[in-house]
Scaffold this active site. Structure first.
Site, PDB file in Angstrom:
ATOM      1  CG  HIS A 197      -0.497   0.127   2.568  1.00  0.00           C
ATOM      2  ND1 HIS A 197       0.404  -0.631   3.276  1.00  0.00           N
ATOM      3  CD2 HIS A 197      -0.304   1.361   3.426  1.00  0.00           C
ATOM      4  CE1 HIS A 197       0.855  -0.321   4.536  1.00  0.00           C
ATOM      5  NE2 HIS A 197       0.188   0.973   4.543  1.00  0.00           N
TER       6      HIS A 197
ATOM      7  CG  HIS B  53      -0.226   5.707   3.912  1.00  0.00           C
ATOM      8  ND1 HIS B  53      -1.657   5.462   4.122  1.00  0.00           N
ATOM      9  CD2 HIS B  53       0.323   4.866   4.631  1.00  0.00           C
ATOM     10  CE1 HIS B  53      -1.716   4.293   4.961  1.00  0.00           C
ATOM     11  NE2 HIS B  53      -0.514   3.832   5.190  1.00  0.00           N
TER      12      HIS B  53
ATOM     13  CE1 TYR C   9      11.741   2.461  -4.138  1.00  0.00           C
ATOM     14  CE2 TYR C   9      11.711   0.876  -2.389  1.00  0.00           C
ATOM     15  CZ  TYR C   9      12.043   0.933  -3.676  1.00  0.00           C
ATOM     16  OH  TYR C   9      12.881   0.393  -4.509  1.00  0.00           O
TER      17      TYR C   9
END
Length: 180
Positions: A59, A61, A149
């Site tokens: 996922h 954000h 990342y």
């Protein structure tokens, strides 16, 4: 089902986008590169700023600010997800559910995304800290500086955080209730 989303021209938004069945697509550096390229191409045609960002195996954000008068973040997400899906290696994709197969949908992303309109400076700070601490929360790193990342490194370069930020609970003000 009809979803209601707050859309303000020039608004700032926090997003969570998840892979289908939490598949860890972003363990592969090539997929990280492809996602970055999808963002770049969409931003070229439909500008927005990425204020904060973290990419985890299953996922991501981020916080975006749209240009004044522009409120179409849904179109941007559709384009990013589509671009990535067209380019990624489909050999490792999970089998689609019967409903997805009927609609000929790919199995890269969950269908929707979670969005929150940033209300004020305090809300913004809580969400930025949540983003940067997320790799630690999920056990991928012992501190934010260890996760490649993430926009955390940009925040360090800009002097917003010391490189040691996030090592101790007192460093951050957020809690998980921001996502409820």
């Amino acid at each position: 089902m009809r979803y209601r989303r707050v859309k303000m021209g020039g608004g700032t938004y926090f997003f969570t986008v998840v892979t289908y069945q939490r598949a860890p697509f972003f363990c592969a550096p090539e997929n990280c590169r492809l996602l970055r390229e999808a963002f770049r191409q969409v931003m070229e045609k439909h500008p927005f700023s990425i204020d904060a960002f973290v990419l985890l195996p299953d996922h991501l954000h981020c916080i975006w600010t749209l240009p004044s008068g522009d409120r179409n973040y849904s179109m941007r997400w559709r384009m990013i997800k589509s671009q990535f899906t067209r380019e990624c290696n489909r050999d490792a994709l999970p089998q689609p559910s019967a409903a997805r197969a009927r609609k000929q949908e790919q199995t890269v992303w969950q269908r929707r995304f979670w969005e929150h309109t940033i209300r004020d400076a305090h809300d913004y700070r809580k969400h930025v800290e949540y983003i940067h601490f997320n790799p630690v929360k999920h056990g991928h790193a012992e501190r934010p500086a260890e996760w490649a990342y993430s926009s955390f490194h940009r925040f360090v370069r800009q002097g917003i955080y010391p490189v040691s930020w996030g090592r101790h609970p007192k460093d951050y003000a957020f809690n998980d209730e921001i996502l409820e």
